[in-house]
Design an enzyme around this catalytic site. Sequence first.
Site, PDB file in Angstrom:
ATOM      1  N   HIS A 170     198.272  -4.177  48.103  1.00  0.00           N
ATOM      2  CA  HIS A 170     197.193  -3.786  49.003  1.00  0.00           C
ATOM      3  C   HIS A 170     195.851  -3.627  48.287  1.00  0.00           C
ATOM      4  CE1 HIS A 170     200.480  -2.854  51.748  1.00  0.00           C
ATOM      5  NE2 HIS A 170     199.625  -2.557  52.706  1.00  0.00           N
TER       6      HIS A 170
ATOM      7  N   GLU B 255     194.804  -6.161  63.463  1.00  0.00           N
ATOM      8  CA  GLU B 255     195.784  -5.089  63.638  1.00  0.00           C
ATOM      9  C   GLU B 255     195.082  -3.741  63.766  1.00  0.00           C
ATOM     10  OE1 GLU B 255     198.830  -7.663  60.867  1.00  0.00           O
ATOM     11  OE2 GLU B 255     197.845  -5.880  60.055  1.00  0.00           O
TER      12      GLU B 255
ATOM     13  N   SER C 238     201.000  -9.967  62.545  1.00  0.00           N
ATOM     14  CA  SER C 238     201.339 -11.389  62.414  1.00  0.00           C
ATOM     15  C   SER C 238     200.100 -12.147  61.954  1.00  0.00           C
ATOM     16  CB  SER C 238     201.843 -11.943  63.746  1.00  0.00           C
ATOM     17  OG  SER C 238     200.916 -11.663  64.787  1.00  0.00           O
ATOM     18  N   GLU C 239     199.739 -11.955  60.694  1.00  0.00           N
ATOM     19  CA  GLU C 239     198.484 -12.518  60.191  1.00  0.00           C
ATOM     20  C   GLU C 239     198.383 -14.027  60.370  1.00  0.00           C
ATOM     21  OE1 GLU C 239     198.464  -8.500  58.521  1.00  0.00           O
ATOM     22  OE2 GLU C 239     200.013 -10.048  58.616  1.00  0.00           O
TER      23      GLU C 239
ATOM     24  N   ALA D  60     192.856  -7.113  51.894  1.00  0.00           N
ATOM     25  CA  ALA D  60     192.597  -8.480  51.459  1.00  0.00           C
ATOM     26  C   ALA D  60     193.861  -9.199  51.006  1.00  0.00           C
ATOM     27  CB  ALA D  60     191.564  -8.482  50.328  1.00  0.00           C
ATOM     28  N   ASP D  61     194.828  -8.461  50.491  1.00  0.00           N
ATOM     29  CA  ASP D  61     196.073  -9.079  50.027  1.00  0.00           C
ATOM     30  C   ASP D  61     196.791  -9.836  51.141  1.00  0.00           C
ATOM     31  OD1 ASP D  61     196.846  -7.144  47.291  1.00  0.00           O
ATOM     32  OD2 ASP D  61     195.429  -6.406  48.771  1.00  0.00           O
TER      33      ASP D  61
END
Length: 727
Positions: free
Chosen positions: A528, A427, A457-458, A483-484
């Site tokens: 986050h 992103e 859209s991970e 990382a979350d």
Amino acid sequence: MPSRDPLSPSSPWVELSASADDWDAADPALLLGMLGQGLWIRAFEEYALELAGEGLIHGPVHSSIGQEGGAVGSALPLRSDDFVNGTHRGHHQFLAKAFGHVLPEKYDGLPELDDNVRTVLRRTLAEICGLSDGFCRGRGGSMHLQWREAGAMGTNAIVGGGVPQAAGFAWNQLHAGTDAVTVTYFGDGAVNIGSVLETFNLAAAWRLPICFFIENNLYAVSTPIGEVTGEPRLSARGAGFNIPSWRVDGMDALAVNLAMNEALDHMRAGRGPTIVEAEVYRYFHQNGAYPGSAFGYRDKAEEKAWRDRDALEQLRSHVVRRKLATARQITAVQKQVAAVMREIGESLLEPDPQGKPGQRRIKPTAWPDSSFVDAGVRGDLSELDGSRYEEPDTFSGKLTDRRFIDVVSDVIGRRMETDERIVVLGEDVNRLRGGTNGATKRALELFPDRVLGTPISENAFTGLGGGMALDGRFRPIVEFMYADFMWVAADQLFNQVAKARHMFGGDSAVPFVLRSKLAAGTGYGSQHTMDPAGILTTAAGLRVVAPSNPFDYVGLMNTALACDDPVVVLEHVDLYTTTGTGPVDDLDYRIPVGKAALRREGGDLTVISYLSMVNHCLEALDQVPQIQADLIDLRWLDRASLDWDTVEASIKKTNRVLIVEQGAVGTSYGGWLADEIQRRLFDWLDQPVERVTGAEASPSISKVLERAAIAGTDEIVARLKQIREAD
């Protein structure tokens, strides 16, 4: 009164049916091929159910009996360089793709059940039985079938789980300059999965040559599609993503074939993705040899109505009508393949000496050796042979103070210069002059076409990166902004990428690098700012690396990008703006997998840490000079890569350990490490392993509460003083 103008979708959505003229005009080889292969698939499935009924198959057998028309109709037009993947119910599609690979392009009469076809049947049955001769050496079983040589890239037990990977295959095909395509098969239940819809959007935005083949068998286990979906015509989803879509009767193999050929023409012309929805019917329950009516969610009249429309019977009638083969010849094919399946079965089975009369068992010699259990979780790192490894004290190039984030940017750009396979995606990586932190600045300057800004859209873009890596023609660097977000992409990261090499037999490289930053202390709150090391290192297939300074970042990233295993590179936002020793212009060295760094030496205590907490440890040790400690910067965190030689040597010298990390105690990396140290080195410890961690709660937005939730220099100093006072 408001005005209302009717809107129409930008892409067509059609229902395609085969007419009598189509059946008359169809190529005889096509009809014979679909019928012959369909009969082979059905005989295979019937025999697999027979073995399952005898308890000879461990685990589920998701039969595709009744759905063969969709498989042969869609797979026959595919080439070997086209790819497919599928679902837990994927025997029929896997076999159809494999048959297409081994059979000649043209043949007269019904296709021959030659030695190549027999090998496909034998190895597929062996895989479903969990045997060493299977395509995945018995590890995949019924739900994880892969034969890369044939373009069968793997079936998948997670509903919708293979769809994002298929987009990665298609991206590789497109950017390798071919007109090959990918077909990803999934069922009606998967249409409501978020990662599937995310992949629709991503594939449409990037015009990928991928066909989303919806095998709509009307029931997700026992739940009718009409109960959980407002629009049961599932190909309607295509209109929302500007994807041309076809809806066909999947019991009509010719209609499926005609729709697939139109979809292939669209994709091979470079016009982007397609959707084909084939309405089919599984004759049996979700798993096993009983019909759905036995479980009460279908009735016998419905089942009979669908059986009366059997795809293979329809093909048989047209083949006989057109005098392409006689009924006797077709019956002979059925008997032949049934006999071949029994012959294959007999080669795998023997009488059970402890069983009842007539009871059989798998031959002991057919099973994989139990020593194979962990083989192939990761590679042997032979791809790193010949590497130039450096540490600052051996480095012959120029060193100077470098900003950490500048080194991140420079080394990624440098590797993209030397390896045209490397692609960056995530992103905003292609915006803001280098992403949100500047990590892709140099890459954008050099190769803007290989820095891919993704939708939010991970799951989709992580899976796409996984597919790119599994295919192997490109090597992705996937970025998570925080990382979350690994929790958003958890299926693709943990279930797919981390397990792929082992699950499919242990030989498939997965050259996948994930970069992600830790942001504790930045005020971004609970969602986050986590430290994910303790979670990531529970996944056996992932290597995890945590650079603490610019010099190490270059060497460790270079190693990660040369490695054929998936590697997660953790970065801390606190380090980005700091300066430290780094290379001026030599960005080509590596640091070995499994090599920690000793940052300070002393005989009183072993302190173990990683990432930004290494600097906090140095500060704390300066404030408590009464304790002279070894400070170990782990660098590599995963179980297979951890430098036990350095850890053990230090502990045997100091007999005391303090593990320091920043994040929450519940997701702690140090918890596992402390347990392992005490298991391995109990006799050398004078006291239990000490730890510094964050609080139980995730960091909050409040500056005061955030600081209370994370560990820093003050907490390390306090623990060091406690250790000193206890002496």
